[in-house]
Design an enzyme around this catalytic site. Sequence first.
Site, PDB file in Angstrom:
ATOM      1  N   LYS A 188       0.836  -1.199   0.000  1.00 29.57           N
ATOM      2  CA  LYS A 188       0.000   0.000   0.000  1.00 29.57           C
ATOM      3  C   LYS A 188       0.881   1.263   0.000  1.00 29.57           C
ATOM      4  O   LYS A 188       2.099   1.173   0.228  1.00 29.57           O
ATOM      5  CB  LYS A 188      -0.933  -0.062   1.219  1.00 29.57           C
ATOM      6  CG  LYS A 188      -1.924  -1.238   1.149  1.00 29.57           C
ATOM      7  CD  LYS A 188      -2.823  -1.314   2.379  1.00 29.57           C
ATOM      8  CE  LYS A 188      -3.811  -2.471   2.263  1.00 29.57           C
ATOM      9  NZ  LYS A 188      -4.728  -2.526   3.436  1.00 29.57           N
ATOM     10  N   TYR A 206     -11.885  -3.075  -3.658  1.00 28.04           N
ATOM     11  CA  TYR A 206     -12.462  -3.200  -2.315  1.00 28.04           C
ATOM     12  C   TYR A 206     -13.994  -3.162  -2.349  1.00 28.04           C
ATOM     13  O   TYR A 206     -14.627  -2.765  -1.355  1.00 28.04           O
ATOM     14  CB  TYR A 206     -11.915  -2.092  -1.410  1.00 28.04           C
ATOM     15  CG  TYR A 206     -10.528  -2.382  -0.848  1.00 28.04           C
ATOM     16  CD1 TYR A 206     -10.265  -3.542  -0.116  1.00 28.04           C
ATOM     17  CD2 TYR A 206      -9.481  -1.474  -1.014  1.00 28.04           C
ATOM     18  CE1 TYR A 206      -9.007  -3.796   0.411  1.00 28.04           C
ATOM     19  CE2 TYR A 206      -8.216  -1.727  -0.476  1.00 28.04           C
ATOM     20  CZ  TYR A 206      -7.981  -2.888   0.239  1.00 28.04           C
ATOM     21  OH  TYR A 206      -6.742  -3.140   0.774  1.00 28.04           O
ATOM     22  N   ASN A 259      -1.836   0.007   7.274  1.00 30.87           N
ATOM     23  CA  ASN A 259      -1.330  -1.340   7.588  1.00 30.87           C
ATOM     24  C   ASN A 259      -0.465  -1.963   6.490  1.00 30.87           C
ATOM     25  O   ASN A 259      -0.310  -3.177   6.405  1.00 30.87           O
ATOM     26  CB  ASN A 259      -2.466  -2.260   8.050  1.00 30.87           C
ATOM     27  CG  ASN A 259      -3.528  -2.483   6.986  1.00 30.87           C
ATOM     28  OD1 ASN A 259      -3.414  -1.960   5.876  1.00 30.87           O
ATOM     29  ND2 ASN A 259      -4.542  -3.259   7.312  1.00 30.87           N
ATOM     30  N   HIS A 267      -1.636  -5.539   1.420  1.00 37.17           N
ATOM     31  CA  HIS A 267      -2.887  -6.260   1.165  1.00 37.17           C
ATOM     32  C   HIS A 267      -2.563  -7.681   0.733  1.00 37.17           C
ATOM     33  O   HIS A 267      -1.581  -7.907   0.024  1.00 37.17           O
ATOM     34  CB  HIS A 267      -3.687  -5.581   0.046  1.00 37.17           C
ATOM     35  CG  HIS A 267      -4.698  -6.509  -0.585  1.00 37.17           C
ATOM     36  ND1 HIS A 267      -5.940  -6.743  -0.047  1.00 37.17           N
ATOM     37  CD2 HIS A 267      -4.627  -7.298  -1.686  1.00 37.17           C
ATOM     38  CE1 HIS A 267      -6.589  -7.628  -0.799  1.00 37.17           C
ATOM     39  NE2 HIS A 267      -5.816  -7.980  -1.794  1.00 37.17           N
ATOM     40  N   GLU A 301      -8.738 -10.781  -8.189  1.00 36.36           N
ATOM     41  CA  GLU A 301      -7.827  -9.646  -8.008  1.00 36.36           C
ATOM     42  C   GLU A 301      -6.693  -9.685  -9.031  1.00 36.36           C
ATOM     43  O   GLU A 301      -6.271  -8.646  -9.547  1.00 36.36           O
ATOM     44  CB  GLU A 301      -7.280  -9.644  -6.578  1.00 36.36           C
ATOM     45  CG  GLU A 301      -8.359  -9.314  -5.549  1.00 36.36           C
ATOM     46  CD  GLU A 301      -7.944  -9.517  -4.100  1.00 36.36           C
ATOM     47  OE1 GLU A 301      -8.784  -9.261  -3.222  1.00 36.36           O
ATOM     48  OE2 GLU A 301      -6.794  -9.941  -3.844  1.00 36.36           O
TER      49      GLU A 301
HETATM   50  P1  GTP Z   1      -6.627  -6.199   2.970  1.00 43.20           P
HETATM   51  O1  GTP Z   1      -5.561  -7.250   2.821  1.00 43.20           O
HETATM   52  O2  GTP Z   1      -6.157  -4.813   2.655  1.00 43.20           O
HETATM   53  O3  GTP Z   1      -7.884  -6.587   2.216  1.00 43.20           O
HETATM   54  O4  GTP Z   1      -6.964  -6.178   4.539  1.00 43.20           O
HETATM   55  P2  GTP Z   1      -7.752  -7.290   5.374  1.00 43.20           P
HETATM   56  O5  GTP Z   1      -8.246  -8.376   4.472  1.00 43.20           O
HETATM   57  O6  GTP Z   1      -6.874  -7.668   6.504  1.00 43.20           O
HETATM   58  O7  GTP Z   1      -8.985  -6.447   5.950  1.00 43.20           O
HETATM   59  P3  GTP Z   1     -10.343  -6.040   5.188  1.00 43.20           P
HETATM   60  O8  GTP Z   1     -10.408  -6.646   3.836  1.00 43.20           O
HETATM   61  O9  GTP Z   1     -11.451  -6.285   6.133  1.00 43.20           O
HETATM   62  O10 GTP Z   1     -10.172  -4.457   5.068  1.00 43.20           O
HETATM   63  C1  GTP Z   1      -9.443  -3.893   3.989  1.00 43.20           C
HETATM   64  C2  GTP Z   1      -8.644  -2.723   4.497  1.00 43.20           C
HETATM   65  O11 GTP Z   1      -9.531  -1.694   4.906  1.00 43.20           O
HETATM   66  C3  GTP Z   1      -7.793  -3.005   5.730  1.00 43.20           C
HETATM   67  O12 GTP Z   1      -6.557  -3.591   5.440  1.00 43.20           O
HETATM   68  C4  GTP Z   1      -7.606  -1.601   6.278  1.00 43.20           C
HETATM   69  O13 GTP Z   1      -6.601  -0.882   5.554  1.00 43.20           O
HETATM   70  C5  GTP Z   1      -8.961  -0.983   5.988  1.00 43.20           C
HETATM   71  N1  GTP Z   1      -9.848  -1.134   7.151  1.00 43.20           N
HETATM   72  C6  GTP Z   1     -10.523  -2.252   7.545  1.00 43.20           C
HETATM   73  N2  GTP Z   1     -11.222  -2.024   8.661  1.00 43.20           N
HETATM   74  C7  GTP Z   1     -10.990  -0.729   8.969  1.00 43.20           C
HETATM   75  C8  GTP Z   1     -11.433   0.118  10.024  1.00 43.20           C
HETATM   76  O14 GTP Z   1     -12.202  -0.279  10.911  1.00 43.20           O
HETATM   77  N3  GTP Z   1     -10.969   1.398  10.009  1.00 43.20           N
HETATM   78  C9  GTP Z   1     -10.127   1.869   9.041  1.00 43.20           C
HETATM   79  N4  GTP Z   1      -9.702   3.148   9.077  1.00 43.20           N
HETATM   80  N5  GTP Z   1      -9.689   1.094   8.033  1.00 43.20           N
HETATM   81  C10 GTP Z   1     -10.117  -0.166   8.005  1.00 43.20           C
HETATM   82 MG    MG Z   2      -9.294  -7.978   2.719  1.00 45.37          MG
END
Ligand code: GTP
Ligand code: MG
Length: 149
Positions: free
Chosen positions: A9, A49, A112, A115, A126
């Site tokens: 990212k 997303y 974070n 991805h 993807e």
């Molecule tokens: P990805 O690998 O990026 O898909 O992350 P993930 O699979 O661990 O989590 P998810 O798919 O649920 O969410 C995608 C991304 O959205 C996360 O990696 C975060 O960067 C962001 N995100 C998820 N939950 C939150 C939240 O509660 N607050 C904020 N600010 N960002 C969030």
């Molecule tokens: Mg995810």
Amino acid sequence: AEQTYIMIKPDGVQRGLVGEIIARFEKRGFKLVALKLATPSKEHLEKHYADLSSKPFFPSLIKYMLSGPVVCMVWEGLDAVKTGRAMLGATNPLASAPGTIRGDYALQTGANVCHGSDSVENGQKEIQLWFPEGIAQYKLSSADWVYES
Ligand code: GTP
Ligand code: MG
């Protein structure tokens, strides 16, 4: 062999973590089959997303992902999707174990660093979305030593 889409990212690129993250996947034994730096559009990121579009944090997520270039990769190998997720760590870096990428290099969910695909099926979607031009096919010579014979 199984493939997963891994993306560094904007914060990961700006913080100089590209080489470190690539090195972890290389050293683990995975095969790099696609790699590029990209500056995706808002529409492209909204597609990536799409499953999260109803979440309250969706606008801030898109803004974060638009804050700079990303590095897009496809890694191939045994259990690549699940193992890739384990290498990234938990979504919230404060809950990520030390030794994971997020557990070593991040503190907050909205920054974070990386991805990783969450299922084989989503991984293939993807890969199509980010690499419509296709990905490489080749034999990695170290595979004879990474995998038991
Ligand atoms: P990805 O690998 O990026 O898909 O992350 P993930 O699979 O661990 O989590 P998810 O798919 O649920 O969410 C995608 C991304 O959205 C996360 O990696 C975060 O960067 C962001 N995100 C998820 N939950 C939150 C939240 O509660 N607050 C904020 N600010 N960002 C969030
Ligand atoms: Mg995810």
